[in-house]
Design a protein around this motif. Structure first.
Motif, short mmCIF file in Angstrom:
data_model
loop_
_atom_site.label_atom_id
_atom_site.label_comp_id
_atom_site.label_asym_id
_atom_site.label_seq_id
_atom_site.Cartn_x
_atom_site.Cartn_y
_atom_site.Cartn_z
N ARG A 107 0.84 -1.19 0.00
CA ARG A 107 0.00 0.00 0.00
C ARG A 107 0.88 1.24 0.00
O ARG A 107 1.95 1.26 0.59
CB ARG A 107 -0.90 0.01 1.25
CG ARG A 107 -1.90 -1.13 1.29
CD ARG A 107 -2.95 -0.98 0.22
NE ARG A 107 -4.04 -1.95 0.37
CZ ARG A 107 -5.05 -2.07 -0.46
NH1 ARG A 107 -5.12 -1.28 -1.53
NH2 ARG A 107 -6.00 -2.96 -0.26
N ALA A 108 0.42 2.29 -0.64
CA ALA A 108 1.20 3.52 -0.72
C ALA A 108 1.44 4.11 0.66
O ALA A 108 0.57 4.11 1.52
CB ALA A 108 0.48 4.53 -1.60
N ARG A 136 5.91 9.13 -2.38
CA ARG A 136 5.26 7.95 -1.82
C ARG A 136 5.75 6.71 -2.55
O ARG A 136 6.24 6.77 -3.68
CB ARG A 136 3.73 8.06 -1.90
CG ARG A 136 3.17 8.15 -3.30
CD ARG A 136 1.67 8.47 -3.27
NE ARG A 136 1.06 8.33 -4.58
CZ ARG A 136 1.08 9.28 -5.52
NH1 ARG A 136 1.70 10.42 -5.28
NH2 ARG A 136 0.51 9.07 -6.69
N ALA A 188 5.10 2.07 -2.62
CA ALA A 188 4.41 0.87 -2.13
C ALA A 188 5.39 -0.29 -2.05
O ALA A 188 4.99 -1.45 -2.18
CB ALA A 188 3.23 0.53 -3.04
N LYS A 218 5.86 -4.36 1.05
CA LYS A 218 4.84 -5.37 0.72
C LYS A 218 4.75 -6.41 1.84
O LYS A 218 5.76 -6.88 2.35
CB LYS A 218 5.15 -6.02 -0.63
CG LYS A 218 5.17 -4.96 -1.76
CD LYS A 218 5.09 -5.57 -3.13
CE LYS A 218 5.28 -4.53 -4.22
NZ LYS A 218 4.26 -3.46 -4.20
N SER A 250 -3.89 -0.18 -13.11
CA SER A 250 -3.43 -0.15 -11.72
C SER A 250 -1.92 -0.21 -11.64
O SER A 250 -1.32 0.12 -10.62
CB SER A 250 -4.01 -1.35 -10.96
OG SER A 250 -3.48 -2.56 -11.47
N SER A 302 -0.11 -2.82 -11.36
CA SER A 302 0.26 -4.13 -10.84
C SER A 302 -0.67 -5.20 -11.37
O SER A 302 -1.86 -4.98 -11.57
CB SER A 302 0.20 -4.13 -9.31
OG SER A 302 0.51 -5.43 -8.80
N ASP A 348 -2.56 -4.68 -4.86
CA ASP A 348 -1.18 -4.20 -4.78
C ASP A 348 -1.08 -2.87 -5.51
O ASP A 348 -1.61 -2.72 -6.61
CB ASP A 348 -0.24 -5.22 -5.42
CG ASP A 348 1.21 -4.79 -5.37
OD1 ASP A 348 1.68 -4.48 -4.26
OD2 ASP A 348 1.87 -4.79 -6.42
N GLU A 349 -0.41 -1.90 -4.91
CA GLU A 349 -0.33 -0.58 -5.50
C GLU A 349 1.02 -0.34 -6.17
O GLU A 349 2.06 -0.84 -5.72
CB GLU A 349 -0.56 0.50 -4.44
CG GLU A 349 -1.99 0.51 -3.90
CD GLU A 349 -2.26 1.73 -3.04
OE1 GLU A 349 -2.07 2.86 -3.54
OE2 GLU A 349 -2.66 1.55 -1.87
N VAL A 350 0.99 0.44 -7.25
CA VAL A 350 2.19 0.96 -7.90
C VAL A 350 2.06 2.47 -7.86
O VAL A 350 1.05 3.03 -8.31
CB VAL A 350 2.30 0.45 -9.36
CG1 VAL A 350 3.44 1.17 -10.08
CG2 VAL A 350 2.50 -1.05 -9.39
N CYS A 351 3.08 3.14 -7.34
CA CYS A 351 2.98 4.59 -7.15
C CYS A 351 3.53 5.38 -8.33
O CYS A 351 2.87 6.28 -8.83
CB CYS A 351 3.68 4.99 -5.85
SG CYS A 351 2.85 4.38 -4.36
N HIS A 357 4.18 5.46 -11.86
CA HIS A 357 3.85 4.76 -13.11
C HIS A 357 4.80 5.13 -14.26
O HIS A 357 4.71 4.53 -15.32
CB HIS A 357 2.41 5.06 -13.50
CG HIS A 357 1.40 4.43 -12.59
ND1 HIS A 357 0.68 3.30 -12.94
CD2 HIS A 357 1.01 4.74 -11.33
CE1 HIS A 357 -0.13 2.96 -11.95
NE2 HIS A 357 0.06 3.82 -10.96
#
Length: 220
Positions: A11-12, A22, A24, A27, A48, A50, A55-58, A60
């Protein structure tokens, strides 16, 4: 045949070690089954980033997308680092989605396909290049240099067949291509061993970003 020890989601959170403030990378193991699907090309609207649900990717610009949908790292390699650093390294601490056992990750061939559980098929397609976010997160002096010299990058995978996976699933290598290019070799080519760069150009399974980066460096 190997095993998926843990399936890790991030999570971010705020970070002083990234341009956008920020990350992520932190994990943590998930409970139960989690959906896996191709997220779409990097940076596209609605993606998203990911391939792992939740699951977050901040950032991009440099992370996520179909050719970085899932990141895998071997428990054996974490154990090596654990001994070398003299500290406990939990599953997921390198920002990996999949912590595996008995599966070659850094030595996986580009284009190699894995089945995880009964449904999901993934294809090894890129390597990890360390960044300052990774270094800041681990808080180890000279970490980027140490990680680069060791050349144990793990592997990025794209999603071929979506489905659900869970910790404890078997990991089976379904097929291997007839070349010798591994994730570790791609890593070495893009970092300390540029003499290897020509090997990257003709492997169609290699993610476009890294193949194009190799071509650009060779042109220079």
């Amino acid at each position: 045949m190997g095993k998926l020890l843990s399936l890790n989601l991030g999570r971010a959170r705020a970070s002083a070690h990234t341009d956008i403030g920020r990350t992520a990378i932190d994990k943590r193991p998930a409970r139960g089954s989690v959906a896996v699907a191709a997220p779409g090309p990097r940076g596209t609207a609605g993606s998203s980033g990911s391939g792992i649900a939740g699951d977050e990717v901040c950032d991009h610009r440099f992370h996520g997308g179909d050719d970085q949908a899932v990141y895998a790292y071997g428990r054996e390699e974490l154990d090596l680092w654990q001994r070398e650093l003299g500290r406990e390294l939990a599953n997921g601490v390198f920002g990996e989605n999949l912590t595996t056992l008995g599966v070659a990750t850094s030595d996986a061939l580009i284009g190699e396909r894995w089945r995880i559980g009964p449904q999901v098929v993934l294809e090894v397609c890129a390597t990890r290049i360390p960044c300052r976010t990774f270094a800041g997160w681990l808080e180890e002096r000279g970490w980027m240099k140490r990680f680069t010299q060791r050349a144990l990058p793990g592997a990025y995978l794209r999603v071929i067949t979506p489905g659900e996976i869970t910790a404890g699933d078997e990991v089976t290598v379904l097929s291997r291509p007839d070349h010798a290019l591994t994730s570790g070799m791609v890593f070495r080519a893009l970092t300390l061993e540029p003499d290897l760069l020509p090997l990257l150009l003709d492997v169609r399974e290699l993610g476009a970003h890294q193949r194009e980066h190799a071509a650009q460096r060779l042109r220079r």
